[in-house]
Design a protein around this motif. Sequence first.
Motif, mmCIF file in Angstrom:
data_model
loop_
_atom_site.group_PDB
_atom_site.id
_atom_site.type_symbol
_atom_site.label_atom_id
_atom_site.label_comp_id
_atom_site.label_asym_id
_atom_site.label_seq_id
_atom_site.Cartn_x
_atom_site.Cartn_y
_atom_site.Cartn_z
ATOM 1 N N LYS A 93 -44.368 13.162 10.420
ATOM 2 C CA LYS A 93 -42.930 13.259 10.143
ATOM 3 C C LYS A 93 -42.364 14.656 10.357
ATOM 4 C CE LYS A 93 -39.646 11.609 6.658
ATOM 5 N NZ LYS A 93 -39.525 10.936 5.328
ATOM 6 N N TYR A 94 -43.206 15.674 10.250
ATOM 7 C CA TYR A 94 -42.711 17.054 10.248
ATOM 8 C C TYR A 94 -43.379 17.899 11.338
ATOM 9 C CZ TYR A 94 -41.002 15.671 5.650
ATOM 10 O OH TYR A 94 -40.365 15.024 4.626
ATOM 11 N N PRO A 95 -42.746 18.997 11.744
ATOM 12 C CA PRO A 95 -43.355 19.897 12.729
ATOM 13 C C PRO A 95 -44.507 20.690 12.124
ATOM 14 C CG PRO A 95 -41.304 20.830 11.922
ATOM 15 C CD PRO A 95 -41.391 19.452 11.345
ATOM 16 N N TYR A 96 -45.566 20.825 12.890
ATOM 17 C CA TYR A 96 -46.758 21.582 12.475
ATOM 18 C C TYR A 96 -47.127 22.453 13.672
ATOM 19 C CZ TYR A 96 -51.124 22.141 9.773
ATOM 20 O OH TYR A 96 -52.177 22.634 9.022
ATOM 21 N N LEU A 97 -46.982 23.762 13.533
ATOM 22 C CA LEU A 97 -47.145 24.690 14.643
ATOM 23 C C LEU A 97 -48.330 25.614 14.444
ATOM 24 C CD1 LEU A 97 -43.393 25.769 14.994
ATOM 25 C CD2 LEU A 97 -44.543 23.822 16.085
ATOM 26 N N VAL A 98 -48.980 25.968 15.539
ATOM 27 C CA VAL A 98 -50.061 26.947 15.493
ATOM 28 C C VAL A 98 -49.713 28.112 16.403
ATOM 29 C CG1 VAL A 98 -51.797 25.191 14.982
ATOM 30 C CG2 VAL A 98 -51.396 25.859 17.342
ATOM 31 N N VAL A 99 -50.270 29.280 16.080
ATOM 32 C CA VAL A 99 -50.085 30.488 16.890
ATOM 33 C C VAL A 99 -51.410 30.849 17.535
ATOM 34 C CG1 VAL A 99 -49.312 32.874 16.930
ATOM 35 C CG2 VAL A 99 -48.396 31.316 15.227
ATOM 36 N N GLU A 100 -51.386 31.050 18.827
ATOM 37 C CA GLU A 100 -52.577 31.477 19.555
ATOM 38 C C GLU A 100 -52.358 32.863 20.145
ATOM 39 O OE1 GLU A 100 -54.581 27.393 21.324
ATOM 40 O OE2 GLU A 100 -53.177 28.517 22.553
ATOM 41 N N GLN A 101 -53.418 33.635 20.128
ATOM 42 C CA GLN A 101 -53.424 34.914 20.839
ATOM 43 C C GLN A 101 -54.638 34.913 21.756
ATOM 44 O OE1 GLN A 101 -54.204 38.659 18.687
ATOM 45 N NE2 GLN A 101 -52.464 39.534 19.779
ATOM 46 N N ASP A 102 -54.395 35.009 23.048
ATOM 47 C CA ASP A 102 -55.491 34.932 24.028
ATOM 48 C C ASP A 102 -56.334 33.685 23.817
ATOM 49 O OD1 ASP A 102 -54.755 37.358 25.244
ATOM 50 O OD2 ASP A 102 -55.868 38.508 23.739
ATOM 51 N N GLY A 103 -55.681 32.566 23.480
ATOM 52 C CA GLY A 103 -56.378 31.303 23.333
ATOM 53 C C GLY A 103 -57.051 31.080 21.999
ATOM 54 N N ARG A 104 -56.934 32.023 21.084
ATOM 55 C CA ARG A 104 -57.557 31.898 19.763
ATOM 56 C C ARG A 104 -56.472 31.723 18.703
ATOM 57 N NH1 ARG A 104 -61.028 36.679 16.719
ATOM 58 N NH2 ARG A 104 -61.321 35.601 14.722
ATOM 59 N N ILE A 105 -56.644 30.738 17.818
ATOM 60 C CA ILE A 105 -55.658 30.483 16.774
ATOM 61 C C ILE A 105 -55.704 31.588 15.722
ATOM 62 C CG2 ILE A 105 -54.975 28.934 14.899
ATOM 63 C CD1 ILE A 105 -55.919 26.605 16.601
ATOM 64 N N ILE A 106 -54.524 32.182 15.452
ATOM 65 C CA ILE A 106 -54.455 33.269 14.477
ATOM 66 C C ILE A 106 -53.489 32.961 13.334
ATOM 67 C CG2 ILE A 106 -55.145 35.036 16.132
ATOM 68 C CD1 ILE A 106 -52.182 35.793 16.403
ATOM 69 N N GLY A 107 -52.911 31.769 13.340
ATOM 70 C CA GLY A 107 -52.003 31.408 12.257
ATOM 71 C C GLY A 107 -51.396 30.041 12.481
ATOM 72 N N TYR A 108 -50.727 29.541 11.442
ATOM 73 C CA TYR A 108 -50.053 28.253 11.563
ATOM 74 C C TYR A 108 -48.968 28.146 10.501
ATOM 75 C CZ TYR A 108 -53.122 26.763 7.671
ATOM 76 O OH TYR A 108 -53.778 26.652 6.469
ATOM 77 N N ALA A 109 -48.034 27.243 10.738
ATOM 78 C CA ALA A 109 -46.937 27.023 9.798
ATOM 79 C C ALA A 109 -46.424 25.600 9.987
ATOM 80 C CB ALA A 109 -45.808 28.028 10.032
ATOM 81 N N TYR A 110 -45.855 25.052 8.934
ATOM 82 C CA TYR A 110 -45.344 23.683 9.008
ATOM 83 C C TYR A 110 -44.344 23.435 7.887
ATOM 84 C CZ TYR A 110 -48.881 23.040 5.324
ATOM 85 O OH TYR A 110 -49.643 23.169 4.178
ATOM 86 N N THR A 111 -43.575 22.371 8.037
ATOM 87 C CA THR A 111 -42.783 21.860 6.928
ATOM 88 C C THR A 111 -43.443 20.573 6.450
ATOM 89 O OG1 THR A 111 -41.301 20.610 8.380
ATOM 90 C CG2 THR A 111 -40.623 22.836 7.759
ATOM 91 N N SER A 112 -43.154 20.208 5.211
ATOM 92 C CA SER A 112 -43.722 18.987 4.638
ATOM 93 C C SER A 112 -42.751 18.438 3.606
ATOM 94 C CB SER A 112 -45.088 19.271 4.005
ATOM 95 O OG SER A 112 -44.982 20.273 3.004
ATOM 96 N N ALA A 113 -43.066 17.270 3.072
ATOM 97 C CA ALA A 113 -42.178 16.621 2.113
ATOM 98 C C ALA A 113 -42.028 17.471 0.857
ATOM 99 C CB ALA A 113 -42.714 15.246 1.750
ATOM 100 N N PHE A 114 -40.801 17.672 0.432
ATOM 101 C CA PHE A 114 -40.545 18.381 -0.813
ATOM 102 C C PHE A 114 -40.923 17.511 -2.009
ATOM 103 C CE2 PHE A 114 -37.362 19.256 -4.232
ATOM 104 C CZ PHE A 114 -37.851 20.497 -4.609
ATOM 105 N N HIS A 115 -40.681 16.208 -1.898
ATOM 106 C CA HIS A 115 -41.013 15.252 -2.961
ATOM 107 C C HIS A 115 -41.073 13.870 -2.335
ATOM 108 C CE1 HIS A 115 -40.812 13.022 -6.764
ATOM 109 N NE2 HIS A 115 -41.038 14.157 -7.389
ATOM 110 N N VAL A 116 -41.874 12.986 -2.907
ATOM 111 C CA VAL A 116 -42.061 11.662 -2.310
ATOM 112 C C VAL A 116 -40.867 10.734 -2.523
ATOM 113 C CG1 VAL A 116 -44.564 11.776 -2.474
ATOM 114 C CG2 VAL A 116 -43.249 10.813 -4.385
ATOM 115 N N ARG A 117 -40.025 10.987 -3.517
ATOM 116 C CA ARG A 117 -38.889 10.112 -3.774
ATOM 117 C C ARG A 117 -37.887 10.158 -2.616
ATOM 118 N NH1 ARG A 117 -41.857 8.395 -7.216
ATOM 119 N NH2 ARG A 117 -41.596 8.551 -9.479
ATOM 120 N N LYS A 118 -37.302 9.001 -2.310
ATOM 121 C CA LYS A 118 -36.397 8.862 -1.170
ATOM 122 C C LYS A 118 -35.212 9.815 -1.251
ATOM 123 C CE LYS A 118 -34.337 6.989 2.401
ATOM 124 N NZ LYS A 118 -34.828 7.176 3.794
ATOM 125 N N ALA A 119 -34.698 10.050 -2.456
ATOM 126 C CA ALA A 119 -33.507 10.890 -2.607
ATOM 127 C C ALA A 119 -33.744 12.337 -2.168
ATOM 128 C CB ALA A 119 -33.016 10.864 -4.060
#
Length: 229
Positions: A93-119
């Motif tokens: 459901k949400y974007p999940y991004l990784v950062v690579e430097q010279d082909g090696r992963i050096i970090g990541y970030a994403y958004t996720s659900a704040f709460h499971v309730r629909k509201a």
Amino acid sequence: MTKDNKAQINMYNREANRDNDMDKDMNKEKNLYDKKKIIYKDKDIVIREVSLMDAPELVEVYRPYVEKTAITFEYEVPSVEEFTDRIKNISAKYPYLVVEQDGRIIGYAYTSAFHVRKAYEWSAEMSIYLSDRCKGLGLGRRLYEILEDISYKQGITNLYACIGAPEKEDEYLTNNSINFHDHMGYKLIGRFTRCGYKFSRWYDMVWMEKIIAQHQTDAKDIIPYPMLN
């Protein structure tokens, strides 16, 4: 056509539909493994979408946060299998991004659900983990700007960050994350006193908020990230 023939045809149709559904599920799974769409590139730095194959490297980025800091209140480093499941659940459901430097992963970030309730559908929580190799490269800001832009396109209005906070800075936790979010336009909206216990010390937790879109009375359902153009 006899009843027996009709029943046999219906059975074949059901089996064909089931096979088509299975093929669709397999294609979705394969896409998540193969997904490597580049979002941003500058010299030796690449920011791209996550792949399930990234899980082992992401665990190693996350490991020092668990073992050496109170930035996360998690006690045990998750297994690769558990981390893979987390990627699957978030990426649906949400974007999940990784950062690579010279082909090696050096970090990541994403958004996720704040709460499971629909509201709470129009709110999302931000998360970011960077290795020491990211320092001074401005990648935290770049990742947040990309995630905020995607969240806006999804129809999300509120972004939140849940941050461990020390009463007094120590070797496990500083106010760097709070300061970063403040610079990114997030406002402190709440503080929980001594709610986290790690390394035989008590830590506070704060929530910070950023409003990125107007709140409409006829709010439409958010668009899952995989469905964005």
